[in-house]
Structure formats: structure tokens, C-alpha cells
Enzyme design. Structure first.
Site, PDB file in Angstrom:
ATOM      1  N   CYS A   4       2.664   7.133   3.567  1.00  0.00           N
ATOM      2  CA  CYS A   4       3.365   8.334   3.500  1.00  0.00           C
ATOM      3  C   CYS A   4       4.375   8.528   4.574  1.00  0.00           C
ATOM      4  O   CYS A   4       4.688   7.734   5.426  1.00  0.00           O
ATOM      5  CB  CYS A   4       2.255   9.532   3.852  1.00  0.00           C
ATOM      6  SG  CYS A   4       1.538   9.998   2.697  1.00  0.00           S
ATOM      7  N   GLN A  41       1.282   6.595  -6.795  1.00  0.00           N
ATOM      8  CA  GLN A  41      -0.119   7.181  -6.045  1.00  0.00           C
ATOM      9  C   GLN A  41      -0.072   8.597  -6.299  1.00  0.00           C
ATOM     10  O   GLN A  41       0.556   9.235  -5.727  1.00  0.00           O
ATOM     11  CB  GLN A  41      -0.664   6.813  -4.582  1.00  0.00           C
ATOM     12  CG  GLN A  41      -2.048   7.024  -4.267  1.00  0.00           C
ATOM     13  CD  GLN A  41      -2.341   6.945  -3.063  1.00  0.00           C
ATOM     14  OE1 GLN A  41      -1.659   7.455  -2.101  1.00  0.00           O
ATOM     15  NE2 GLN A  41      -3.225   5.916  -2.888  1.00  0.00           N
ATOM     16  N   TYR A  46      -8.940  13.134   1.337  1.00  0.00           N
ATOM     17  CA  TYR A  46      -8.214  14.096   0.429  1.00  0.00           C
ATOM     18  C   TYR A  46      -9.191  14.469  -0.706  1.00  0.00           C
ATOM     19  O   TYR A  46     -10.405  14.219  -0.615  1.00  0.00           O
ATOM     20  CB  TYR A  46      -7.024  13.582  -0.115  1.00  0.00           C
ATOM     21  CG  TYR A  46      -6.085  13.123   1.264  1.00  0.00           C
ATOM     22  CD1 TYR A  46      -5.560  14.058   1.929  1.00  0.00           C
ATOM     23  CD2 TYR A  46      -5.778  11.704   1.483  1.00  0.00           C
ATOM     24  CE1 TYR A  46      -4.879  13.778   3.111  1.00  0.00           C
ATOM     25  CE2 TYR A  46      -4.997  11.217   2.612  1.00  0.00           C
ATOM     26  CZ  TYR A  46      -4.535  12.315   3.523  1.00  0.00           C
ATOM     27  OH  TYR A  46      -3.882  12.082   4.526  1.00  0.00           O
ATOM     28  N   ALA A  77       1.409   8.841  -1.489  1.00  0.00           N
ATOM     29  CA  ALA A  77       0.769   9.751  -2.125  1.00  0.00           C
ATOM     30  C   ALA A  77       1.621  11.090  -2.494  1.00  0.00           C
ATOM     31  O   ALA A  77       2.347  11.501  -1.867  1.00  0.00           O
ATOM     32  CB  ALA A  77      -0.382  10.403  -1.477  1.00  0.00           C
ATOM     33  N   ARG A  94       0.887  -1.690   7.469  1.00  0.00           N
ATOM     34  CA  ARG A  94       1.734  -2.183   8.611  1.00  0.00           C
ATOM     35  C   ARG A  94       2.461  -3.518   8.495  1.00  0.00           C
ATOM     36  O   ARG A  94       3.411  -3.524   8.967  1.00  0.00           O
ATOM     37  CB  ARG A  94       0.957  -1.871   9.713  1.00  0.00           C
ATOM     38  CG  ARG A  94       0.598  -0.320  10.126  1.00  0.00           C
ATOM     39  CD  ARG A  94      -0.511  -0.177  11.108  1.00  0.00           C
ATOM     40  NE  ARG A  94      -0.749   0.991  11.514  1.00  0.00           N
ATOM     41  CZ  ARG A  94      -1.661   1.809  10.913  1.00  0.00           C
ATOM     42  NH1 ARG A  94      -2.416   1.331   9.913  1.00  0.00           N
ATOM     43  NH2 ARG A  94      -2.019   3.039  11.168  1.00  0.00           N
ATOM     44  N   LEU A 142      -5.780  -4.333   8.120  1.00  0.00           N
ATOM     45  CA  LEU A 142      -5.505  -5.364   9.248  1.00  0.00           C
ATOM     46  C   LEU A 142      -5.430  -6.830   8.411  1.00  0.00           C
ATOM     47  O   LEU A 142      -6.089  -7.827   8.760  1.00  0.00           O
ATOM     48  CB  LEU A 142      -6.466  -5.476   9.951  1.00  0.00           C
ATOM     49  CG  LEU A 142      -6.407  -4.395  11.158  1.00  0.00           C
ATOM     50  CD1 LEU A 142      -7.369  -4.429  12.155  1.00  0.00           C
ATOM     51  CD2 LEU A 142      -5.225  -4.202  11.618  1.00  0.00           C
ATOM     52  N   SER A 161       0.838  -1.279  -0.008  1.00  0.00           N
ATOM     53  CA  SER A 161       0.133   0.004  -0.110  1.00  0.00           C
ATOM     54  C   SER A 161       1.068   1.146   0.013  1.00  0.00           C
ATOM     55  O   SER A 161       2.018   1.349   0.351  1.00  0.00           O
ATOM     56  CB  SER A 161      -0.788  -0.120   1.328  1.00  0.00           C
ATOM     57  OG  SER A 161      -1.922  -0.518   1.047  1.00  0.00           O
ATOM     58  N   PRO A 162       0.133   2.323  -0.591  1.00  0.00           N
ATOM     59  CA  PRO A 162       1.117   3.637  -0.469  1.00  0.00           C
ATOM     60  C   PRO A 162       0.883   4.059   1.049  1.00  0.00           C
ATOM     61  O   PRO A 162      -0.104   3.996   1.778  1.00  0.00           O
ATOM     62  CB  PRO A 162      -0.004   4.392  -1.128  1.00  0.00           C
ATOM     63  CG  PRO A 162      -0.773   3.670  -1.857  1.00  0.00           C
ATOM     64  CD  PRO A 162      -1.085   2.468  -1.116  1.00  0.00           C
ATOM     65  N   ARG A 220      -8.278   4.540  -5.633  1.00  0.00           N
ATOM     66  CA  ARG A 220      -8.279   4.429  -4.236  1.00  0.00           C
ATOM     67  C   ARG A 220      -9.662   5.099  -3.662  1.00  0.00           C
ATOM     68  O   ARG A 220      -9.713   6.483  -3.743  1.00  0.00           O
ATOM     69  CB  ARG A 220      -6.877   4.556  -3.334  1.00  0.00           C
ATOM     70  CG  ARG A 220      -7.443   4.406  -1.797  1.00  0.00           C
ATOM     71  CD  ARG A 220      -6.008   4.336  -0.815  1.00  0.00           C
ATOM     72  NE  ARG A 220      -5.441   3.078  -0.773  1.00  0.00           N
ATOM     73  CZ  ARG A 220      -4.780   2.415   0.011  1.00  0.00           C
ATOM     74  NH1 ARG A 220      -4.397   3.255   0.994  1.00  0.00           N
ATOM     75  NH2 ARG A 220      -4.264   1.209   0.031  1.00  0.00           N
TER      76      ARG A 220
END
Length: 354
Positions: free
Chosen positions: A25, A99, A180, A57, A322, A299, A22-23, A228
């Protein structure tokens, strides 16, 4: 045979497996230019066996950054810096995507480890913009965008997409989630406009559809284009799963290939029933009802869990965040658990049987 470890092809690009990163930051760039930290951060996932890696992003304009330290894709210096990273990822057998984002009313924020709130103009911050002059929580009230400025931001997304391809990225993703700018337009919680970019569903989704249409036209037919979405605001007065299915169909019609399915982000403290794979049902519903490929995120931590998501058709790919930070070699370890195979870097091959 493991479905999670099987290749997945989108247009002209084939990822070696369905474990994607995943993106995330990093808030560590200077003037939008990625540096050694970004090289290490993204490169470790390529060496760790991921099929496709998404950048954080990356802002399509300086004003589109979440913080003054976000990465960007609005000039040629950034293109050159990203090229070093894409070349490394490709050498490890991974695909890599960018992204593209604009933070809207969430722009000019402090980095998470520096606290909450906005960076003052005198300290390098700027005035955020949004579909409507509605603040996010206790942050500063943004300025409402004019239609001319909206068209300018669409042009920024197009220019950013072209630069991303020039930097060697295999795929692009529009960041239309987590509160966003694109999300701010389609959610009724943040869009109170009365012109053609507000009002009913069709007005509120117009901006994201125009961005997707323009980017697809600019990049041609070969490059995959993802979006997304936050599939729900987790708010009775906000965006819903029904809305997401409807928007996903429209995005597919204008050339979006996959919906990266997340939730929330447009209210400060949503009430979310968090648990393992809690967002997977949204990905499954969009995939089934909108007839478009989806990625599941949230998760997803165990190989068997990820395998079940893909094998049962809940999503086409899984995105790790994560879990990948905790173990950049998660795909290599998952292959061992699932009885499959991902090619190891030759420099690490001595550890395969350890």
C-alpha cells in the site's frame, strides 16, 4: 539452471521468472485514482526484471479502502489510470496483477505516517463494517453487515474484477489476509455471527468462497486468480495452519490457482517468531497438503535464499516486499548472483557489466 529464474505459467499467463513483487500500500491516491507515484512505484519493478508485480490492495468500493488515500477499482476513471501502468509493465516484459480488497473493520484509518486511529466522518472518514461488531484493538466499533450487504460486497468484488481485466491486468488476487474483511470473516477472533456466514468453519469460510466463486465465474477460465491468506493468527483461539490447508483445498476447488501465503494481521500485537523466511513453512505445507500452487513471502532478502525456496518445492514463487523497495532491480542483480539471465531494459544495458 536456476529454478527461481525459470518461467511460471498459470492458466493462460506465463511470468518470465518466479520473482514476484508483493502488494504494498502506498496511501497516495486521490479518490481511488492511481497517479504518477503509482506509475513510478510499480514501473520500477517492471524495469527491474520482476516476473509479476502486484498492485497495492485496491478497494472494490469507496468504503472498502483502508485509508481515504487508497487506490481503487470501482469506476472507469480508475480503469483508465491503471491502464497507463499496465501498458508500461507489459512493455518491459513483466506481468502485472491487481489485488482486490475490502478493509472491513480496518477501514477509514489514518495513513501510517499520520499516526494511529480512525479518520473522523467530518474529516472524510466513514463508518467501518465487519462480520461482527468487534473493534480492532482500540479502533472504533464497526457495524455488523447484514446478509444483503454481504451479497452487495460480493457484487463489488465481481465488478472490480471485471474492471481490472478491462484495465489490462494479467492476474487478480483476492486479499484474504492481514485482518481485512475476508480474513475477518474466516477468523473466529472477529466473526461471532450466528447466521450462515458465521459459527463453525464452514460458515466462517462461506464469504471468501462465495467471493472466489463469483469472481472466477465473472472472469472466465483464462485469467489466473490468487488469494492471499493469513495462514495463522498466531493466537491459540484464532485461525490455524490446519484451517488454512482446509480452506486452500476449498479455494482450489472453486478456481483459485495460487495461495499467496502470509500470516497475522487480525490482532493488534501478535507474538510472531520473526526471522528469515519465517512464513515459508506455511506455504510449503499448503502446497504439499492442499495440492495447490503457493507463493512465499516474508523476510526473503537474498537470491540464494529465494532460489532454495523454489528449488526445494517449498513454494512455486517468492513474493518480495521491502527487499524490492530497497532494490527495485533485485531480480536483475539476483540473476547475476545465480548465474542466470534476465533481459535488461535497453536503456540500462550499458550497466550490465558494471
Amino acid at each position: 539452471m536456476s529454478q527461481l529464474l525459470s518461467p511460471f505459467t498459470v492458466r493462460g499467463v506465463t511470468a518470465r521468472n518466479r520473482i514476484w513483487v508483493s502488494p504494498m500500500c502506498q496511501y497516495s491516491a486521490t479518490d481511488g485514482v492511481p497517479n504518477d507515484w503509482h506509475f513510478m512505484h510499480l514501473g520500477q519493478f517492471a524495469a527491474g526484471g520482476a516476473g509479476l508485480i502486484m498492485t497495492e490492495a485496491s478497494a472494490v468500493s469507496p468504503e472498502g479502502r483502508i485509508t481515504p488515500y487508497d487506490a481503487g477499482i470501482w469506476n472507469d476513471e480508475q480503469v483508465a489510470a491503471w491502464r497507463r501502468i499496465t501498458d508500461f509493465a507489459h512493455a518491459q516484459g513483466a506481468k502485472i496483477g491487481m489485488q482486490l480488497g475490502h478493509a472491513g473493520r480496518k477501514a477509514s484509518a489514518l495513513r501510517p505516517w499520520e499516526g494511529h486511529g480512525m479518520v473522523p466522518v467530518e474529516e472524510g472518514g466513514w463508518q467501518p463494517v465487519a462480520p461482527s461488531a468487534i473493534p480492532f484493538g482500540e479502533q472504533a466499533t464497526p457495524r455488523e453487515l447484514t446478509e444483503e450487504e454481504i451479497h452487495g460486497i460480493i457484487a463489488d468484488f465481481v465488478a472490480g474484477a471485471k474492471r481490472a481485466l478491462a484495465a489490462g491486468f494479467d492476474a487478480l488476487e483476492l486479499h484474504g489476509a492481514h485482518g481485512y474483511l475476508l480474513h475477518q470473516f474466516y477468523s473466529p477472533l472477529s466473526n461471532r455471527r450466528t447466521d450462515g456466514y458465521g459459527g463453525d468453519f464452514d460458515g466462517r469460510v462461506r464469504f471468501v468462497l462465495e467471493v472466489a466463486t463469483a469472481v472466477r465465474a465473472a472472469i472466465g477460465d483464462e485469467a489466473p486468480l490468487f488469494t492471499r491468506l493469513s495462514a495463522t493468527d498466531w493466537d491459540e483461539e484464532g485461525w490455524t495452519a490446519d484451517d488454512s490447508v482446509r480452506l486452500a483445498r476449498l479455494l482450489s476447488d472453486v478456481g483459485v490457482d495460487l495461495i499467496d501465503t502470509s500470516t497475522a494481521g487480525n490482532t493488534p500485537k501478535p507474538k510472531i517468531p520473526i526471522g528469515p523466511g519465517y512464513q515459508v513453512p506455511f506455504a510449503q505445507r499448503i502446497r504439499t497438503e492442499a495440492k495447490v500452487a503457493t507463493g512465499a513471502v516474508g523476510l526473503i532478502t537474498e537470491p540464494q535464499q529465494a532460489e532454495q525456496i523454489v528449488a526445494t518445492g517449498a513454494a512455486d514463487v517468492v513474493f518480495l516486499a521491502r527487499a524490492a523497495l530497497r532494490d527495485p532491480h533485485w531480480p536483475l542483480n539476483a540473476a547475476r548472483v545465480l548465474g542466470g539471465e534476465i533481459e535488461w531494459p535497453v536503456q540500462y544495458s550499458r550497466a550490465r557489466l558494471g
